[in-house]
Design a protein around this motif. Structure first.
Motif, PDB file in Angstrom:
ATOM      1  N   CYS A  73       0.815  -1.215   0.000  1.00 33.77           N
ATOM      2  CA  CYS A  73       0.000   0.000   0.000  1.00 33.77           C
ATOM      3  C   CYS A  73       0.851   1.268   0.000  1.00 33.77           C
ATOM      4  N   CYS A 106      -1.209   4.636   0.266  1.00 36.59           N
ATOM      5  CA  CYS A 106      -2.419   4.810  -0.535  1.00 36.59           C
ATOM      6  C   CYS A 106      -3.454   5.603   0.263  1.00 36.59           C
ATOM      7  N   LEU A 164      -5.813   3.581   2.552  1.00 35.68           N
ATOM      8  CA  LEU A 164      -5.305   2.727   3.627  1.00 35.68           C
ATOM      9  C   LEU A 164      -5.702   3.292   4.989  1.00 35.68           C
ATOM     10  N   CYS A 187      -7.349  -2.076   3.983  1.00 31.27           N
ATOM     11  CA  CYS A 187      -7.908  -1.298   2.874  1.00 31.27           C
ATOM     12  C   CYS A 187      -9.360  -0.911   3.166  1.00 31.27           C
ATOM     13  N   CYS A 193      -4.680  -4.509  -7.324  1.00 30.10           N
ATOM     14  CA  CYS A 193      -4.733  -4.879  -5.903  1.00 30.10           C
ATOM     15  C   CYS A 193      -5.283  -6.291  -5.717  1.00 30.10           C
TER      16      CYS A 193
END
Length: 277
Positions: free
Chosen positions: A58, A150, A153, A160, A170
């Motif tokens: 991530c 990300c 996150l 996620c 992903c």
């Protein structure tokens, strides 16, 4: 049609299931692709280090297609108020603002029109892929980006927040491989790659989905007998595009809920041709 069984196979009427998404539309095809790939992974996956709570991947910044981005946005609008969606977008946009200051080279690459406005010939696809690789390498080498995870996150749980609607990369990363000629290509972080010999038998072969995956980026237009390239961007750059005109995001969502990718790009090309583009 709304009283007929939903195209997704849930057994429910479409008006009670995917009421806004038509069969054969870009979103319908994308969701079916996700479901088919997910079913193969869930049935065949072995014991891998990729588990909830590990967020190493991530911190990589990758690009996704516009269809995937607008699919995610459509689900965010379904779940949250407009103001809350804008708060989420602001997180990604802030990274773009910082990138312009700290890593202008990568920021400049992201702003270039790498696809051009003309449809590309089949023989040119490799050229476009090499140009995109330059951008990918630049993002991977950006020390600024590497320190930011990300935007989706959850830092506390290291999980996620859009797991069920996450993009293709992903879904494949850390659990799969594909065969390219005689070469076997792994999708994984350093932990996976360093233990490739150990984990290979636990990973899932997703080679059969390669063509559908490419079809999300390179759309063949039978009407013009040509291929168009859908420009891919990282999450934070899509946030920048959204900030420019939030209303356009909702129009794009509507378009992809109702029409196939081929129809969407046929319309786009038909508008550009009279302009000589």
């Amino acid at each position: 049609m709304r009283n007929e069984p939903c195209w997704c196979g849930s057994g429910r009427k479409q008006k009670k299931c995917h009421k806004d998404v038509l069969k054969g539309s870009a979103f319908a095809n994308l969701e079916q692709f996700y479901n088919e790939m997910g079913e193969k992974v869930s049935v065949n996956i072995g014991c891998l280090p990729c588990q909830k709570g590990c967020a190493q991947c991530c911190y990589d910044h990758f690009s996704i297609t516009s269809t995937e981005w607008y699919y995610i946005m459509s689900k965010l609008y379904e779940k949250y108020s407009d103001s809350m969606v804008e708060e989420i977008i602001d997180r990604g946009y802030q990274l773009w603002v910082e990138l312009q200051e700290k890593d202008p080279k990568t920021a400049e690459l992201l702003q270039k029109d790498l696809t051009s406005k003309k449809p590309i010939e089949r023989s040119d696809t490799a050229v476009h892929q090499s140009v995109f690789k330059t951008l990918i390498d630049s993002m991977a080498g950006s020390t600024h980006l590497n320190h930011h995870p990300c935007m989706f996150l959850d830092k506390e749980t290291q999980s996620c927040t859009i797991y069920d609607i996450r993009p293709t990369i992903c879904r494949k990363f850390g659990v799969s491989y594909t065969d390219v000629g005689e070469e076997r290509r792994l999708e994984g972080c350093d932990i996976i790659l360093e233990g490739a010999e150990k984990y290979m038998d636990e990973m899932v072969d997703l080679t059969e989905f390669d063509e559908a995956d490419r079809g999300l980026q390179q759309i063949y237009l039978s009407k013009y007998d040509t291929i168009v390239q859908d420009r891919t961007y990282p999450f934070f750059y899509f946030c920048k595009i959204h900030k420019r005109d939030p209303k356009l995001t909702k129009l794009k969502i509507l378009e992809l809920q109702r029409h196939s990718l081929e129809d969407v790009f046929n319309f786009k090309v038909s508008r550009l041709k009279p302009m000589g583009l």
